[in-house]
Design a protein around this motif. Sequence first.
Motif, PDB file in Angstrom:
ATOM      1  N   LEU A  84      42.059  19.029 -12.856  1.00  0.00           N
ATOM      2  CA  LEU A  84      43.504  18.843 -12.864  1.00  0.00           C
ATOM      3  C   LEU A  84      44.027  19.139 -11.473  1.00  0.00           C
ATOM      4  N   LYS A  85      44.841  18.212 -10.957  1.00  0.00           N
ATOM      5  CA  LYS A  85      45.463  18.430  -9.656  1.00  0.00           C
ATOM      6  C   LYS A  85      46.971  18.290  -9.815  1.00  0.00           C
ATOM      7  N   ILE A  86      47.698  19.303  -9.384  1.00  0.00           N
ATOM      8  CA  ILE A  86      49.158  19.245  -9.426  1.00  0.00           C
ATOM      9  C   ILE A  86      49.633  18.592  -8.131  1.00  0.00           C
ATOM     10  N   VAL A  87      50.369  17.497  -8.270  1.00  0.00           N
ATOM     11  CA  VAL A  87      50.835  16.747  -7.104  1.00  0.00           C
ATOM     12  C   VAL A  87      52.207  17.260  -6.674  1.00  0.00           C
ATOM     13  N   TYR A  97      60.167  18.682 -13.695  1.00  0.00           N
ATOM     14  CA  TYR A  97      59.210  17.585 -13.596  1.00  0.00           C
ATOM     15  C   TYR A  97      57.910  18.078 -12.970  1.00  0.00           C
ATOM     16  N   VAL A  98      56.812  17.634 -13.525  1.00  0.00           N
ATOM     17  CA  VAL A  98      55.507  17.928 -12.934  1.00  0.00           C
ATOM     18  C   VAL A  98      54.769  16.606 -12.775  1.00  0.00           C
ATOM     19  N   THR A  99      54.351  16.323 -11.554  1.00  0.00           N
ATOM     20  CA  THR A  99      53.482  15.172 -11.322  1.00  0.00           C
ATOM     21  C   THR A  99      52.072  15.710 -11.138  1.00  0.00           C
ATOM     22  N   PHE A 100      51.132  15.139 -11.886  1.00  0.00           N
ATOM     23  CA  PHE A 100      49.761  15.652 -11.838  1.00  0.00           C
ATOM     24  C   PHE A 100      48.774  14.497 -11.962  1.00  0.00           C
ATOM     25  N   THR A 101      47.575  14.787 -11.518  1.00  0.00           N
ATOM     26  CA  THR A 101      46.462  13.877 -11.768  1.00  0.00           C
ATOM     27  C   THR A 101      45.481  14.599 -12.678  1.00  0.00           C
ATOM     28  N   GLU A 115      50.435  11.137 -13.700  1.00  0.00           N
ATOM     29  CA  GLU A 115      51.651  11.021 -14.504  1.00  0.00           C
ATOM     30  C   GLU A 115      52.723  11.966 -13.982  1.00  0.00           C
ATOM     31  N   LYS A 116      53.973  11.499 -14.041  1.00  0.00           N
ATOM     32  CA  LYS A 116      55.105  12.385 -13.789  1.00  0.00           C
ATOM     33  C   LYS A 116      55.703  12.734 -15.146  1.00  0.00           C
ATOM     34  N   SER A 117      55.558  13.986 -15.526  1.00  0.00           N
ATOM     35  CA  SER A 117      56.016  14.427 -16.841  1.00  0.00           C
ATOM     36  C   SER A 117      57.362  15.120 -16.733  1.00  0.00           C
ATOM     37  N   HIS A 118      58.185  14.886 -17.741  1.00  0.00           N
ATOM     38  CA  HIS A 118      59.499  15.526 -17.826  1.00  0.00           C
ATOM     39  C   HIS A 118      59.440  16.611 -18.903  1.00  0.00           C
ATOM     40  N   PHE A 119      59.899  17.789 -18.531  1.00  0.00           N
ATOM     41  CA  PHE A 119      59.906  18.922 -19.461  1.00  0.00           C
ATOM     42  C   PHE A 119      61.327  19.431 -19.621  1.00  0.00           C
ATOM     43  N   VAL A 120      61.644  19.883 -20.818  1.00  0.00           N
ATOM     44  CA  VAL A 120      62.973  20.461 -21.061  1.00  0.00           C
ATOM     45  C   VAL A 120      62.809  21.824 -21.724  1.00  0.00           C
ATOM     46  N   LYS A 121      63.797  22.679 -21.449  1.00  0.00           N
ATOM     47  CA  LYS A 121      63.770  24.021 -22.018  1.00  0.00           C
ATOM     48  C   LYS A 121      64.778  24.090 -23.161  1.00  0.00           C
ATOM     49  N   VAL A 122      64.282  24.470 -24.325  1.00  0.00           N
ATOM     50  CA  VAL A 122      65.132  24.577 -25.517  1.00  0.00           C
ATOM     51  C   VAL A 122      64.847  25.926 -26.168  1.00  0.00           C
ATOM     52  N   GLY A 123      65.891  26.725 -26.348  1.00  0.00           N
ATOM     53  CA  GLY A 123      65.724  28.011 -27.019  1.00  0.00           C
ATOM     54  C   GLY A 123      64.723  28.923 -26.331  1.00  0.00           C
ATOM     55  N   GLY A 124      64.716  28.906 -24.991  1.00  0.00           N
ATOM     56  CA  GLY A 124      63.832  29.798 -24.233  1.00  0.00           C
ATOM     57  C   GLY A 124      62.402  29.313 -24.080  1.00  0.00           C
ATOM     58  N   ARG A 125      62.107  28.111 -24.604  1.00  0.00           N
ATOM     59  CA  ARG A 125      60.746  27.591 -24.476  1.00  0.00           C
ATOM     60  C   ARG A 125      60.755  26.201 -23.849  1.00  0.00           C
ATOM     61  N   ASN A 130      58.691  13.683 -22.055  1.00  0.00           N
ATOM     62  CA  ASN A 130      58.072  12.368 -21.959  1.00  0.00           C
ATOM     63  C   ASN A 130      57.480  12.137 -20.575  1.00  0.00           C
ATOM     64  N   CYS A 131      56.825  11.000 -20.488  1.00  0.00           N
ATOM     65  CA  CYS A 131      56.215  10.581 -19.238  1.00  0.00           C
ATOM     66  C   CYS A 131      57.218   9.695 -18.513  1.00  0.00           C
ATOM     67  N   GLN A 132      57.531  10.026 -17.265  1.00  0.00           N
ATOM     68  CA  GLN A 132      58.546   9.276 -16.516  1.00  0.00           C
ATOM     69  C   GLN A 132      57.964   8.027 -15.866  1.00  0.00           C
ATOM     70  N   THR A 133      56.777   8.158 -15.349  1.00  0.00           N
ATOM     71  CA  THR A 133      56.178   7.028 -14.648  1.00  0.00           C
ATOM     72  C   THR A 133      54.678   7.024 -14.914  1.00  0.00           C
ATOM     73  N   ALA A 134      54.136   5.881 -15.045  1.00  0.00           N
ATOM     74  CA  ALA A 134      52.690   5.756 -15.196  1.00  0.00           C
ATOM     75  C   ALA A 134      52.122   5.245 -13.875  1.00  0.00           C
ATOM     76  N   GLY A 135      50.947   5.727 -13.554  1.00  0.00           N
ATOM     77  CA  GLY A 135      50.259   5.246 -12.356  1.00  0.00           C
ATOM     78  C   GLY A 135      51.034   5.464 -11.063  1.00  0.00           C
ATOM     79  N   VAL A 136      51.572   6.660 -10.897  1.00  0.00           N
ATOM     80  CA  VAL A 136      52.325   7.028  -9.702  1.00  0.00           C
ATOM     81  C   VAL A 136      51.461   6.817  -8.461  1.00  0.00           C
TER      82      VAL A 136
END
Length: 136
Positions: A84-87, A97-101, A115-125, A130-136
């Motif tokens: 796993l590589k964090i871009v 947002y986290v972009t990773f390979t 992939e560039k992944s979108h994360f949201v925080k709800v209720g402290g977690r 979802n995935c924002q872009t494929a094949g960045v």
Amino acid sequence: MDNDSLCPCCSQKPYCECCKRYHDGAPAENALALMRSRYAAYALHLADYIVATTHPDNPAYSPDSSSWKKEILRFSHNTSFVGLKIVEFIDGAKSAYVTFTAYLKQNGQDATFTEKSHFVKVGGRWFYKNCQTAGV
Ligand SMILES: [Zn+2]
């Protein structure tokens, strides 16, 4: 898994000092920690953790969690989690947002993706939205 083994998220830290606490129920401090722990959960076949950290708005989300978990396990058992590589990590209070390979192998074939992944925080977690872009 042996707690002293290196964590599958490729942090070079022992599992017990890395993603294990999240898999045991502690909330991830940020989206990057959540992303790493989800990669490690796939590698360790922890389908419950993947389900628990996926936002209901995610396209993969299914209210039928038992067949969804079977699907996750089929994927995780058919895949070698090579690395796993964090871009890029763009942090935020409620949205990040986290972009990773992810370096993967399936049936001896390279299945690496970025992939560039979108994360949201709800209720402290944090949750994987979802995935924002494929094949960045
Ligand atoms: Zn880890």
